[in-house]
Design an enzyme around this catalytic site. Structure first.
Site: not given
Length: 616
Positions: A483, A594
């Site tokens: 992450e 997006t």
């Protein structure tokens, strides 16, 4: 690209689309994308953009249609009784009007908003005194009323609009056998994800593939709104999975409750979002309650601030809605946000992630091209591209922002890796998030048209970011990226904290591989994408779908038991496109929002939008 903030509104809307069997001829070469599919794309874009932010949204008031002015200043306004021209929630004043009156109007707006909020809060308190059954009965009554109203409106459909020239809706299979087989494998992964969702999580927002049941989190409002269905539809269509597409279409027609049915559903959803803009500045709240109309922001967001990647990631969808409906109210909302941002001072030319919607002042001076900021920059560039490169104002804002990012955030590690850090209260944090990896593709996409003939520079910068993000994958046990990863001391492109070692099926690295492949045709990007696809299939695939993993540095990681909706909308779509011919959704004709939903480039010469100075 998906960011957690709105789903972000970053993260991350029409009469029903009657895409019946006649829309899908037997021969793929004859498939055509109708206006109805464009409306589906808008719906997908709006739903996935807004699910994470606006949980239960109030009905919107009616808005007047009008021609866009050229020199007018837009001031948020509610009261139309005091003169002036109220246009979709804005009072327009000529620039020569008295400043004192201007201030009075703004103060009246603030007072009215405060009064409205106090009234709504009192109504909400009264509602909460009632029993759960009474509240449910009232909600159902309201839903029935709205449904009846919308049935009446069906006899007055929204005005027809010119359909953009749709190019590259389908493509021949790749001639290279190896590439064709890899693309077929990605398609098989999509079928595995979809079929398990259909069997175990149908109608729920997402799937718990190990528990084999539906999954809903508060980012979707804890409701069953079929987020995966809406998110996955265009991927299914692009892959030629038309039976699966029709299943999803049928569910939306019958169950997606924005109080009715595709162009109308998107208009309704957008209408429900409009009360979020009723703030003293016009910067929207993150959440609005359907019943009370009360808006609020995330409690953790810098003293109740709105988030850049939320309010800055509405432009593409709202402009498309104004184009489709002929109603400029949506366009005006996002243009007002842009004008406000242009007037504000920016520390070191950077946009902080937090802006207070009451005061119009920046919150904590934290700037990121990853979570909380990412898609704001993406949408400046894509607003220009979507306008057929007429929105030069958006392009200037993008260029200014990228130059500031290069000066203050982009660095090269001791080991030669280019990374994008985060600016926090005057200091650069040498950490890069998975979400930030989308920027490699953004730099490549924006290279053509850049200032001072720097196209080569930005294409190279995109390549360097792609390389760094590939290293973050390659330096893990599972060959899947964490992450977030740091560049401190001897550690480079490696996660340090346990809570940053997870992989939740994110698409941003693969997104950048695809853009870099389209612009360079360097075979390493297909190779890197295939490595990622194999790792996902090996370590994230379970019998009930695909799951994220909690530690990419462990040879036997635990699962998080969530098949994210964006995995079907973005990760698998970008992989499929990576192994497809360039004439499938060519970038000269399509712009991806997006959440990876493709929207057609709008040729605005004959629309009211082109009258705005931004398009000169």
């Amino acid at each position: 690209m998906t960011t957690p903030a709105l789903l972000p509104l970053s993260g991350r809307r029409l009469p029903p689309l009657n895409l019946g069997a006649s829309s899908f001829p037997h021969h793929r070469a004859t498939l055509r994308l109708s206006e109805k599919f464009i409306l589906l794309l808008i719906l997908s874009a709006f739903v996935t953009l807004c699910f994470g932010a606006f949980f239960f949204l109030p009905d919107s008031s009616k808005h007047k249609r009008f021609d866009l002015g050229l020199e007018d200043v837009l001031i948020p306004h509610v009261d139309t009784s005091k003169g002036g021209k109220n246009l979709g929630g804005y009072l327009i004043h000529g620039q020569g009007h008295d400043e004192h009156r201007h201030r009075e109007e703004e103060e009246r707006l603030r007072n009215k908003i405060r009064a409205d909020h106090e009234k709504a809060l009192e109504e909400a308190k009264e509602k909460l005194k009632k029993s759960r059954d009474e509240i449910r009965a009232e909600i159902q009554t309201e839903k029935n009323k709205v449904a009846q109203e919308m049935k009446k409106k069906d006899s007055n459909p929204l005005p027809p609009v010119p359909v953009p020239n749709l190019i590259g809706i389908n493509s021949e299979d790749p001639t290279d056998k190896d590439i064709r087989e890899k693309r077929d494998k990605i398609k098989e992964m999509m079928k595995h994800a979809w079929e398990n969702y259909r069997q175990y999580g149908w109608g729920h927002n997402e799937l718990k593939p190990i528990a084999r049941k539906g999954h809903s989190t508060n980012i979707f409002g804890n409701s069953q709104m079929g987020a995966t269905i809406v998110d996955a539809l265009d991927t299914l269509y692009i892959m030629g999975l038309h039976d699966e597409f029709r299943e999803g279409q049928d569910w939306i027609d019958k169950n997606l409750d924005f109080s009715v049915v595709f162009k109308l559903k998107a208009v309704q959803l957008a209408g429900k979002l409009l009360p979020a803009f009723n703030t003293p500045t016009g910067i929207p709240w993150a959440m609005v309650n359907l019943k009370s109309g009360v808006g609020r922001n995330w409690g953790w967001a810098s003293a109740g601030s709105s988030i850049l990647a939320e309010f800055g990631t509405l432009h593409m969808e709202f402009v498309h809605l104004s184009y489709l409906t002929g109603d400029p109210v949506y366009y005006n909302k996002v243009m007002h946000i842009r004008m406000l941002l242009q007037k504000m001072d920016r520390p070191n030319g950077l946009y902080p992630n937090y802006l207070n919607p009451r005061t119009g002042r920046w919150g904590q001076h934290h700037t990121s091209v990853g979570g909380l900021g990412d898609s704001f920059y993406e949408y400046l560039l894509k607003a220009w591209l979507m306008s057929d490169k007429m929105d030069t104002e958006a392009r200037k804002m993008y260029d200014d922002a990228i130059e500031a990012i290069e000066r203050h955030l982009i660095r090269k590690s001791n080991g030669g890796l280019t990374y994008i850090g985060e600016w926090k209260n005057g200091h650069l944090e040498r950490k890069m998030g998975h979400l930030t990896c989308f920027a490699g593709g953004m730099f490549a996409l924006g290279a053509d048209g850049s200032r001072d003939d720097k196209a080569g520079h930005y294409l190279q910068l995109g390549a360097e970011i792609a390389h760094t993000c590939h290293e973050s994958y390659d330096r893990t046990t599972l060959k899947l990226g964490p992450e977030a990863f740091k560049f401190d001391g001897g550690l480079e492109a490696v996660a340090v904290r346990q809570n940053e070692k997870y992989y939740i099926l994110r698409p941003e690295v693969i997104e950048t591989y695809w853009y870099m492949w389209r612009f360079t045709h360097d075979p390493k990007y297909r190779q890197w994408g295939w490595e990622a696809a194999q790792a996902i299939d090996k370590y994230c695939r379970v019998s009930g779908g695909f799951s994220g993993v909690k530690d990419v540095y462990s040879s036997s990681p635990a699962y998080d038991d969530v098949q994210q909706s964006f995995f079907l909308a973005e990760t698998l779509k970008y992989l499929y496109l990576l192994f497809s011919n360039d004439d499938l959704l060519p970038l000269d004709n399509w712009v991806f929002n997006t959440e990876a939903h493709p929207l057609p480039v709008l040729h605005l010469a004959n629309t009211t939008l082109s009258g705005n100075p931004a398009y000169r």
